[in-house]
Design an enzyme around this catalytic site. Sequence first.
Site, PDB file in Angstrom:
ATOM      1  N   ASN A 160      15.393   5.119   6.942  1.00 37.01           N
ATOM      2  CA  ASN A 160      15.491   4.547   8.290  1.00 37.01           C
ATOM      3  C   ASN A 160      16.387   5.348   9.217  1.00 37.01           C
ATOM      4  O   ASN A 160      16.192   5.349  10.427  1.00 37.01           O
ATOM      5  CB  ASN A 160      15.962   3.094   8.219  1.00 37.01           C
ATOM      6  N   HIS A 209      15.921  -0.918  -1.725  1.00 38.43           N
ATOM      7  CA  HIS A 209      15.181  -0.938  -0.466  1.00 38.43           C
ATOM      8  C   HIS A 209      13.757  -0.423  -0.673  1.00 38.43           C
ATOM      9  O   HIS A 209      13.544   0.753  -0.932  1.00 38.43           O
ATOM     10  CB  HIS A 209      15.925  -0.095   0.584  1.00 38.43           C
ATOM     11  N   SER A 219      17.237  -3.548   5.102  1.00 35.00           N
ATOM     12  CA  SER A 219      16.953  -2.207   5.602  1.00 35.00           C
ATOM     13  C   SER A 219      18.006  -1.786   6.614  1.00 35.00           C
ATOM     14  O   SER A 219      18.048  -0.642   7.031  1.00 35.00           O
ATOM     15  CB  SER A 219      15.571  -2.172   6.261  1.00 35.00           C
ATOM     16  N   GLU A 232      14.784   2.998  -2.352  1.00 40.54           N
ATOM     17  CA  GLU A 232      16.133   3.539  -2.195  1.00 40.54           C
ATOM     18  C   GLU A 232      17.082   2.635  -2.988  1.00 40.54           C
ATOM     19  O   GLU A 232      17.151   1.430  -2.733  1.00 40.54           O
ATOM     20  CB  GLU A 232      16.538   3.555  -0.713  1.00 40.54           C
TER      21      GLU A 232
HETATM   22  N1  CAA Z   1      -2.117  -3.724  -0.440  1.00 39.62           N
HETATM   23  C1  CAA Z   1      -2.820  -2.988  -1.302  1.00 39.62           C
HETATM   24  N2  CAA Z   1      -3.392  -1.816  -0.994  1.00 39.62           N
HETATM   25  C2  CAA Z   1      -3.255  -1.383   0.267  1.00 39.62           C
HETATM   26  C3  CAA Z   1      -2.528  -2.108   1.241  1.00 39.62           C
HETATM   27  C4  CAA Z   1      -1.943  -3.326   0.839  1.00 39.62           C
HETATM   28  N3  CAA Z   1      -1.230  -4.090   1.669  1.00 39.62           N
HETATM   29  N4  CAA Z   1      -2.548  -1.399   2.393  1.00 39.62           N
HETATM   30  C5  CAA Z   1      -3.247  -0.277   2.159  1.00 39.62           C
HETATM   31  N5  CAA Z   1      -3.677  -0.273   0.884  1.00 39.62           N
HETATM   32  C6  CAA Z   1      -4.418   0.796   0.199  1.00 39.62           C
HETATM   33  C7  CAA Z   1      -5.859   0.875   0.649  1.00 39.62           C
HETATM   34  O1  CAA Z   1      -6.682  -0.001  -0.062  1.00 39.62           O
HETATM   35  C8  CAA Z   1      -6.182   2.334   0.333  1.00 39.62           C
HETATM   36  O2  CAA Z   1      -6.429   2.498  -1.050  1.00 39.62           O
HETATM   37  P1  CAA Z   1      -7.188   3.805  -1.649  1.00 39.62           P
HETATM   38  O3  CAA Z   1      -6.281   4.975  -1.447  1.00 39.62           O
HETATM   39  O4  CAA Z   1      -7.376   3.482  -3.094  1.00 39.62           O
HETATM   40  O5  CAA Z   1      -8.456   3.926  -0.874  1.00 39.62           O
HETATM   41  C9  CAA Z   1      -4.877   3.043   0.667  1.00 39.62           C
HETATM   42  O6  CAA Z   1      -3.858   2.051   0.576  1.00 39.62           O
HETATM   43  C10 CAA Z   1      -4.913   3.626   2.048  1.00 39.62           C
HETATM   44  O7  CAA Z   1      -5.250   2.578   2.986  1.00 39.62           O
HETATM   45  P2  CAA Z   1      -6.337   2.713   4.139  1.00 39.62           P
HETATM   46  O8  CAA Z   1      -7.398   3.677   3.716  1.00 39.62           O
HETATM   47  O9  CAA Z   1      -6.753   1.346   4.560  1.00 39.62           O
HETATM   48  O10 CAA Z   1      -5.552   3.215   5.411  1.00 39.62           O
HETATM   49  P3  CAA Z   1      -4.499   4.364   5.518  1.00 39.62           P
HETATM   50  O11 CAA Z   1      -4.975   5.596   4.840  1.00 39.62           O
HETATM   51  O12 CAA Z   1      -4.095   4.415   6.954  1.00 39.62           O
HETATM   52  O13 CAA Z   1      -3.258   3.812   4.680  1.00 39.62           O
HETATM   53  C11 CAA Z   1      -1.118   2.880   4.835  1.00 39.62           C
HETATM   54  C12 CAA Z   1      -2.596   2.646   5.066  1.00 39.62           C
HETATM   55  C13 CAA Z   1      -0.842   2.962   3.345  1.00 39.62           C
HETATM   56  C14 CAA Z   1      -0.370   1.696   5.426  1.00 39.62           C
HETATM   57  C15 CAA Z   1      -0.742   4.221   5.513  1.00 39.62           C
HETATM   58  O14 CAA Z   1      -1.161   4.176   6.845  1.00 39.62           O
HETATM   59  C16 CAA Z   1       0.722   4.530   5.446  1.00 39.62           C
HETATM   60  O15 CAA Z   1       1.247   4.904   4.429  1.00 39.62           O
HETATM   61  N6  CAA Z   1       1.383   4.367   6.589  1.00 39.62           N
HETATM   62  C17 CAA Z   1       2.808   4.634   6.709  1.00 39.62           C
HETATM   63  C18 CAA Z   1       3.564   3.449   6.170  1.00 39.62           C
HETATM   64  C19 CAA Z   1       5.042   3.672   6.267  1.00 39.62           C
HETATM   65  O16 CAA Z   1       5.545   4.659   6.760  1.00 39.62           O
HETATM   66  N7  CAA Z   1       5.760   2.679   5.782  1.00 39.62           N
HETATM   67  C20 CAA Z   1       7.196   2.707   5.795  1.00 39.62           C
HETATM   68  C21 CAA Z   1       7.650   1.826   6.859  1.00 39.62           C
HETATM   69  S1  CAA Z   1       9.406   1.779   6.939  1.00 39.62           S
HETATM   70  C22 CAA Z   1       9.808   0.499   5.974  1.00 39.62           C
HETATM   71  O17 CAA Z   1       9.035  -0.212   5.418  1.00 39.62           O
HETATM   72  C23 CAA Z   1      11.258   0.305   5.786  1.00 39.62           C
HETATM   73  C24 CAA Z   1      11.989  -0.452   6.776  1.00 39.62           C
HETATM   74  O18 CAA Z   1      13.033  -0.851   6.403  1.00 39.62           O
HETATM   75  C25 CAA Z   1      11.647  -0.635   8.177  1.00 39.62           C
END
Ligand code: CAA
Length: 289
Positions: A193, A143, A122, A155
């Site tokens: 990022n 990515h 990343s 990405e």
């Molecule tokens: N595995 C499987 N399913 C998952 C999961 C996992 N690890 N985490 C969440 N889910 C599923 C849940 O079961 C739920 O499913 P349904 O829609 O069918 O109900 C759905 O995802 C939503 O989860 P929650 O209801 O528990 O909670 P939420 O609505 O807050 O979603 C989240 C959780 C998906 C993490 C959400 O908060 C989100 O998208 N957050 C932002 C994440 C983000 O921005 N990530 C990018 C980070 S940057 C990166 O990764 C790159 C880097 O290089 C740093």
Amino acid sequence: MSETRPPKVAVIGAGTMGSGIAQACAVRGLNVTLFDTQAEALQRGLKGMDASLARIVRKGGLTEAAKRAALGRVKATADLSGIGDADVVIEAVFEDLTVKREVWGRVAEVAEEGALLASNTSSLPITEIAAGVGRPERFCGLHFFNPVPVLPLVEVVRAQRTSEETVERAKTFVERIGKTPILCDDKPGFIVNRLLIPYLSDAVFALSEGVGSAEDIDTAMKLGANMPLGPLALIDLVGLDVALAAAESLHREFQDPKFRVPPLLRQLVRAGKLGRKSGEGFYRYEETA
Ligand code: CAA
């Protein structure tokens, strides 16, 4: 990569990202070899996959039989020769150029000549990782985003010497596992990022400056800007070490103060507070993933 049979995948590194990538491929019917030198990391990776798939089953997104079949397609191994027949090799090891180059040196010796080679970095330049691999035209960035089973974006990063054919193969592969590819150049932070990390860093500065508590900063962005997760909770999810590596890389590469690294982030990493995976970051967690 043959068009007539599903590509075989090798994932190097069984951490949060590696096991998430392995899971995403296995759910789409691909056989995956998950390699890690640490037996405990492999066990943790498999456990994380099981928990994530169980969650999807609970939500009705997969049957129990499909979950078992997906897990059955993942072969965990500490023997690198097991990746020799892979059509696609994706590396997701620690964000350190020396470590990645050392790992790629060994991977390149056993990987099939025609395999698509990709790093999930990343924060590090793909061109620099590819330089030691010997077939830079077959090398690109793939990515993924955390949590990989949920977030649809990948990405596809074109490095200096990545061929057009490799870019096309990478896009086809990403679509094959049900994700959406976007193409970006090998510039620090790629697209996501570059935009996301300064926002996350600013949230840490706001916390250090006493603008608000961690809870209030996160609630502000969730309820006032409709973010699914507040920025500090998001750093906990991504891993403070990963966020720090990304912030340092942007600052180092651009030499622009807008990418300055919050000292509090560095201090927390030094204290071993890496977020959810270590049980504590900006918040405390009952179970470590
Ligand atoms: N595995 C499987 N399913 C998952 C999961 C996992 N690890 N985490 C969440 N889910 C599923 C849940 O079961 C739920 O499913 P349904 O829609 O069918 O109900 C759905 O995802 C939503 O989860 P929650 O209801 O528990 O909670 P939420 O609505 O807050 O979603 C989240 C959780 C998906 C993490 C959400 O908060 C989100 O998208 N957050 C932002 C994440 C983000 O921005 N990530 C990018 C980070 S940057 C990166 O990764 C790159 C880097 O290089 C740093």
